[in-house]
Scaffold this active site. Structure first.
Site, mmCIF file in Angstrom:
data_model
loop_
_atom_site.group_PDB
_atom_site.id
_atom_site.type_symbol
_atom_site.label_atom_id
_atom_site.label_comp_id
_atom_site.label_asym_id
_atom_site.label_seq_id
_atom_site.Cartn_x
_atom_site.Cartn_y
_atom_site.Cartn_z
ATOM 1 C CE LYS A 13 -4.770 -1.737 1.625
ATOM 2 N NZ LYS A 13 -5.520 -2.693 2.444
ATOM 3 C CB THR B 26 -0.900 0.027 1.248
ATOM 4 O OG1 THR B 26 -1.629 -1.192 1.304
ATOM 5 C CG2 THR B 26 -1.870 1.199 1.180
HETATM 6 P P1 NAD Z 1 5.595 -6.229 7.459
HETATM 7 O O1 NAD Z 1 6.278 -5.107 8.142
HETATM 8 O O2 NAD Z 1 5.135 -7.409 8.256
HETATM 9 O O3 NAD Z 1 6.517 -6.812 6.273
HETATM 10 C C1 NAD Z 1 7.344 -6.020 5.457
HETATM 11 C C2 NAD Z 1 8.539 -6.874 5.056
HETATM 12 O O4 NAD Z 1 9.335 -6.122 4.141
HETATM 13 C C3 NAD Z 1 9.445 -7.235 6.245
HETATM 14 O O5 NAD Z 1 9.644 -8.647 6.276
HETATM 15 C C4 NAD Z 1 10.737 -6.480 5.957
HETATM 16 O O6 NAD Z 1 11.892 -7.165 6.413
HETATM 17 C C5 NAD Z 1 10.690 -6.409 4.448
HETATM 18 N N1 NAD Z 1 11.519 -5.339 3.882
HETATM 19 C C6 NAD Z 1 11.576 -4.032 4.248
HETATM 20 N N2 NAD Z 1 12.443 -3.364 3.456
HETATM 21 C C7 NAD Z 1 12.928 -4.268 2.567
HETATM 22 C C8 NAD Z 1 13.862 -4.195 1.507
HETATM 23 N N3 NAD Z 1 14.461 -3.041 1.166
HETATM 24 N N4 NAD Z 1 14.116 -5.317 0.803
HETATM 25 C C9 NAD Z 1 13.515 -6.489 1.124
HETATM 26 N N5 NAD Z 1 12.629 -6.633 2.131
HETATM 27 C C10 NAD Z 1 12.345 -5.530 2.840
HETATM 28 O O7 NAD Z 1 4.377 -5.555 6.673
HETATM 29 P P2 NAD Z 1 3.040 -6.292 6.136
HETATM 30 O O8 NAD Z 1 2.020 -6.266 7.223
HETATM 31 O O9 NAD Z 1 3.408 -7.573 5.460
HETATM 32 O O10 NAD Z 1 2.564 -5.194 5.063
HETATM 33 C C11 NAD Z 1 3.193 -5.080 3.788
HETATM 34 C C12 NAD Z 1 2.371 -4.098 2.956
HETATM 35 O O11 NAD Z 1 1.035 -4.599 2.834
HETATM 36 C C13 NAD Z 1 2.251 -2.697 3.590
HETATM 37 O O12 NAD Z 1 2.273 -1.730 2.567
HETATM 38 C C14 NAD Z 1 0.893 -2.740 4.276
HETATM 39 O O13 NAD Z 1 0.323 -1.445 4.408
HETATM 40 C C15 NAD Z 1 0.108 -3.634 3.326
HETATM 41 N N6 NAD Z 1 -1.013 -4.393 3.916
HETATM 42 C C16 NAD Z 1 -0.888 -5.011 5.136
HETATM 43 C C17 NAD Z 1 -1.967 -5.724 5.647
HETATM 44 C C18 NAD Z 1 -1.890 -6.442 6.990
HETATM 45 O O14 NAD Z 1 -2.960 -6.849 7.497
HETATM 46 N N7 NAD Z 1 -0.707 -6.630 7.580
HETATM 47 C C19 NAD Z 1 -3.148 -5.837 4.901
HETATM 48 C C20 NAD Z 1 -3.223 -5.237 3.652
HETATM 49 C C21 NAD Z 1 -2.144 -4.514 3.155
#
Ligand code: NAD
Length: 298
Positions: free
Chosen positions: A171, A96
Site C-alpha cells: 500500500k 494505512t
Molecule cells: P477519515 O479521517 O475520514 O476517517 C477516520 C475516522 O476515524 C474518523 O471518523 C474519526 O472520527 C475516526 N477516529 C479517529 N480516532 C478514533 C478512535 N480513537 N476511535 C474511533 N474512531 C476514531 O479518514 P479516511 O479517509 O476514512 O481514511 C482512513 C484510513 O484509510 C487512513 O489510514 C487512510 O490513509 C486510508 N485510506 C483512505 C483513502 C481515501 O480515499 N480517503 C483511500 C485508501 C486508504
C-alpha cells in the site's frame, strides 16, 4: 454471516461498514464522531459507547483509522482492545499504517489467540461506496480464506502480498506512486491552463494518450472537469491531503530502512508538505493543483 465490530467510520470506513450491513452481517460500530455513528445507526448498526464494548461479542473486528498511532492505541497497551476480543476472532486492520505497526499488532494478536491480517485498501471513497475496493493483504493464507467473504462485501480485488506487514508495504508503494501521479497530473494541467488550454480538453487528450493515469481518469484535480470528485465540491469528502502526507512519510521511512532511493517520492512529499503548511491539510489531496496553478494562486 458474521457479527462484526467496525471501528473508524470516516470517509472510507463509513461506506465500507454500510456495505457489510447490506451483505447481511450484523454490526457493532464505534467512532469518535456522533454524526458518523448516526449514519450507521440509521442503517441498522448497533452503536457502541466505546471500542471495548464494540468488540466484545465480535467474530470479526475491522478497523479503519487515520494513522499508526490511532491503531496502536486501539489495539495495544493496557487499555488496548486485544485482551477484550473473543479468542478465535479475526482482526482485519484496513487503515494505512507503518509496516512495523501492523507487525506489532499481529504479534500481540497472535499472543492473545487471535488471527490478524493487515488489509489496507485502494480505490478511494468512490470504491468504498461502490464496494469495489482493492485489498492488499499481509498475513497467513488460512486467515485470508476466513476473511474472504467479509472483504468481498467491501471490495472486488483481493491480493495476498505476503506475511504480516506485506499488505502495508504494498500500500505504501502504491500511495507513493499515487502521490507522484497526482502532483504530476496537476502540474501538467496547470501548465496547459497557463498556456491557454481548456483543462477539460487537455484532460480528454491526455486520457487517450500516454500521460493517462488514475488521477486523470477518475479523480481530476481541476474543479469543473469531472462531476462527483472532490475538486468539484471544494476538495471535500475524499482523501485528506494530510493523509497523503502521512503515506509519503511512511514511504520515506520504508526507504530509509531499506536504503532504497525515492527521489520523486521525496519531491512529492515536499510539495504536499508545502501545501499543508499553507493551510490545505484538511482538503482533499488533489488540491495540490492549487499550489501549481497560477490562476488559483492569483
Ligand atoms: P477519515 O479521517 O475520514 O476517517 C477516520 C475516522 O476515524 C474518523 O471518523 C474519526 O472520527 C475516526 N477516529 C479517529 N480516532 C478514533 C478512535 N480513537 N476511535 C474511533 N474512531 C476514531 O479518514 P479516511 O479517509 O476514512 O481514511 C482512513 C484510513 O484509510 C487512513 O489510514 C487512510 O490513509 C486510508 N485510506 C483512505 C483513502 C481515501 O480515499 N480517503 C483511500 C485508501 C486508504
Amino acid at each position: 454471516m458474521s457479527h462484526i465490530a467496525f471501528i473508524g467510520l470516516g470517509n472510507m470506513g463509513g461506506p465500507m461498514a454500510l456495505n457489510l450491513l447490506k451483505a447481511g452481517h450484523t454490526l457493532s460500530v464505534f467512532d469518535l464522531s456522533p454524526a458518523a455513528l448516526k449514519t450507521l445507526a440509521d442503517a441498522g448498526a448497533g452503536v457502541a459507547t466505546n471500542a471495548i464494548a464494540a468488540v466484545s461479542d465480535a467474530d470479526v473486528v475491522v478497523s479503519m483509522l487515520p494513522a499508526s498511532r490511532h491503531v496502536e492505541s486501539l489495539y495495544l497497551g493496557r487499555d488496548g482492545v486485544i485482551g477484550r476480543i473473543r479468542p478465535g476472532a479475526l482482526i482485519l486492520e484496513c487503515s494505512t499504517i507503518a509496516t512495523r505497526s501492523a507487525v506489532a499488532v499481529a504479534k500481540a494478536a497472535g499472543e492473545a489467540g487471535l488471527a490478524m491480517l493487515d488489509a489496507p485498501v485502494s480505490g478511494g471513497t468512490g470504491g468504498a461506496i461502490a464496494g469495489t475496493l482493492t485489498f492488499m493483504v499481509g498475513g497467513p493464507a488460512d486467515a485470508l480464506e476466513r476473511a474472504r467473504p467479509v472483504l468481498l462485501a467491501m471490495g472486488k480485488n483481493l491480493f495476498h502480498a505476503g506475511e504480516h506487514g506485506a499488505g502495508q508495504t504494498a500500500k505504501i508503494c502504491n500511495n507513493m506512486l499515487l502521490g507522484i501521479l497526482m502532483a504530476g497530473t496537476a502540474e501538467a494541467l496547470a501548465l496547459g491552463m497557463a498556456n491557454g488550454l481548456d483543462p477539460r480538453v487537455l484532460s480528454d487528450i491526455m486520457c487517450k494518450s500516454s500521460g493517462r493515469n488514475w488521477a486523470l481518469e477518475v479523480y481530476n484535480p481541476v474543479p469543473g472537469v469531472m462531476d462527483n470528485v472532490p475538486a468539484s465540491r471544494g476538495y471535500s469528502g475524499g482523501f485528506g491531503l494530510d493523509l497523503m502526507l502521512k503515506d509519503l512519510g511512511l514511504a520515506a521511512e520504508a526507504a530509509m530502512g531499506a536504503k532504497s532511493p525515492i527521489p520523486l517520492g521525496e519531491l512529492a512529499r515536499n510539495l504536499y508538505a508545502l501545501h499543508s503548511g499553507a493551510g490545505a491539510g484538511a482538503l482533499d489531496f488533489s488540491s495540490i493543483v492549487q499550489l501549481l496553478n497560477k490562476r488559483s494562486a492569483a
